[in-house]
Write a protein that holds these residues in place. Structure first.
Motif, PDB file in Angstrom:
ATOM      1  N   SER A   1      19.328 -58.342 -24.863  1.00  0.00           N
ATOM      2  CA  SER A   1      20.506 -56.962 -25.352  1.00  0.00           C
ATOM      3  C   SER A   1      21.045 -57.215 -26.577  1.00  0.00           C
ATOM      4  CB  SER A   1      21.928 -57.658 -24.322  1.00  0.00           C
ATOM      5  OG  SER A   1      22.458 -59.015 -24.431  1.00  0.00           O
TER       6      SER A   1
ATOM      7  N   THR B   1      16.343 -53.285 -16.182  1.00  0.00           N
ATOM      8  CA  THR B   1      17.395 -53.200 -16.521  1.00  0.00           C
ATOM      9  C   THR B   1      17.106 -54.124 -18.385  1.00  0.00           C
ATOM     10  OG1 THR B   1      18.289 -55.094 -15.127  1.00  0.00           O
ATOM     11  CG2 THR B   1      18.729 -55.760 -17.223  1.00  0.00           C
TER      12      THR B   1
ATOM     13  N   GLU C   1      19.373 -51.593 -21.142  1.00  0.00           N
ATOM     14  CA  GLU C   1      20.712 -52.687 -21.802  1.00  0.00           C
ATOM     15  C   GLU C   1      20.125 -52.248 -23.459  1.00  0.00           C
ATOM     16  OE1 GLU C   1      19.895 -56.422 -21.748  1.00  0.00           O
ATOM     17  OE2 GLU C   1      21.055 -56.790 -19.864  1.00  0.00           O
ATOM     18  N   GLN C   2      18.292 -51.471 -23.625  1.00  0.00           N
ATOM     19  CA  GLN C   2      18.630 -50.981 -25.365  1.00  0.00           C
ATOM     20  C   GLN C   2      18.459 -49.038 -25.200  1.00  0.00           C
ATOM     21  OE1 GLN C   2      16.678 -52.787 -27.786  1.00  0.00           O
ATOM     22  NE2 GLN C   2      17.018 -54.517 -26.234  1.00  0.00           N
TER      23      GLN C   2
ATOM     24  N   LEU D   1      24.021 -51.921 -12.463  1.00  0.00           N
ATOM     25  CA  LEU D   1      23.945 -51.838 -14.056  1.00  0.00           C
ATOM     26  C   LEU D   1      25.407 -50.738 -14.801  1.00  0.00           C
ATOM     27  CD1 LEU D   1      19.663 -51.431 -13.918  1.00  0.00           C
ATOM     28  CD2 LEU D   1      21.611 -52.960 -14.368  1.00  0.00           C
TER      29      LEU D   1
ATOM     30  N   GLU E   1      11.778 -61.765 -16.693  1.00  0.00           N
ATOM     31  CA  GLU E   1      12.627 -61.437 -18.393  1.00  0.00           C
ATOM     32  C   GLU E   1      11.896 -61.485 -19.413  1.00  0.00           C
ATOM     33  OE1 GLU E   1      15.942 -62.304 -15.173  1.00  0.00           O
ATOM     34  OE2 GLU E   1      14.173 -62.988 -16.337  1.00  0.00           O
TER      35      GLU E   1
END
Length: 254
Positions: free
Chosen positions: A4, A30, A34-35, A56, A225
């Motif tokens: 994030s 995700t 977030e972008q 989300l 991630e």
């Protein structure tokens, strides 16, 4: 730095991800949400996909779409990609993440088993790309294929999976040439062993993990991630002249 906190300027991009309900796929969904991207993902795991979509929270002017799609059904897969392009108004990024690394003894592997393995791990990437390219030609785009470092180093009882992943490396090279003139970049992400919930529950023992740590230069677990961060970079303009490449992320095992 968390995902994030990164800034890859993906606001408003249209992103389509296969196998997005769990594991690496869920991390990809995700990360792109977030972008600031509009994200569509498909999976056969309806419960997990719906749970992820509910968990989300896209930005107010962004969209998140989940659909139950079996990627071995080419017509349905391509139709879903076309629907997403229409809903989002554009498709900028296709991520061919779906895969199944089930173990199968080569001595007893049947033709049906072999073809089924290809129908999950190799064929959908081409036909998804075929559908996506028609939506990307006007403005360019990015296609990311998910390979595996096992295509370079081998492993027992995984001949079908490894062959399919090696095929994806070749497909990446071929499509980068085919579509480069249209401003479409095609790359592959080549992970090593990634600590997904499925891997931890089904395949890993403490002894196996110790062996894995002895094989790599950086003796740490690779997390979903970590893979998502590389995908964000390859989908962004920061990698604008990178195409036809297989980017290994395996802690230095290869």
């Amino acid at each position: 730095m968390t995902i994030s906190q990164l800034d890859y300027r993906l606001d408003g991009r249209g992103v389509f991800i296969t196998g997005g309900a769990t594991g690496i796929g869920a991390a990809l969904v995700t990360a792109f949400i977030e972008q600031g991207a509009n994200v569509a993902f498909v999976d056969t795991n309806q419960a997990a996909g719906e749970a992820l979509a509910q968990a989300l929270t896209p930005a107010a002017d962004r969209q998140l779409r989940f659909a139950v799609v079996d990627v071995t059904d080419t017509k349905t897969l391509q139709r879903e990609i076309a629907l997403v392009g229409g809903q989002f108004g554009q498709l900028d990024v296709l991520i061919n993440n779906v895969g199944n690394d089930s173990r199968q003894d080569s001595a007893t592997l049947t033709e049906s088993d072999w073809l089924h393995c290809m129908s999950i791990n190799l064929h959908p990437a081409f036909f998804a790309a075929q559908a996506a390219v028609s939506l990307m030609k006007a403005n360019g785009g990015v296609i990311l294929n998910f390979c595996s470092n096992l295509a370079y180093i081998g492993e027992r009882n995984m001949a079908g999976y490894i062959t399919a992943k090696a095929g994806l490396a070749g497909l990446t090279k071929a499509l980068a040439r085919d579509f480069g003139a249209d401003g479409i970049r095609v790359n592959a992400i080549v992970p090593g062993w990634v600590a997904t919930e499925r891997q931890l529950n089904q395949w890993l023992s403490p002894e196996q993990e110790q062996q894995l740590m002895e094989m790599v230069a950086v003796p740490k677990r690779i997390l979903p991630e970590d893979i998502a961060r590389l995908a964000l970079f390859l989908a962004s303009e920061d990698s604008g002249f990178i195409t036809g490449q297989c980017m290994v992320i395996d802690g230095g095992r290869i």
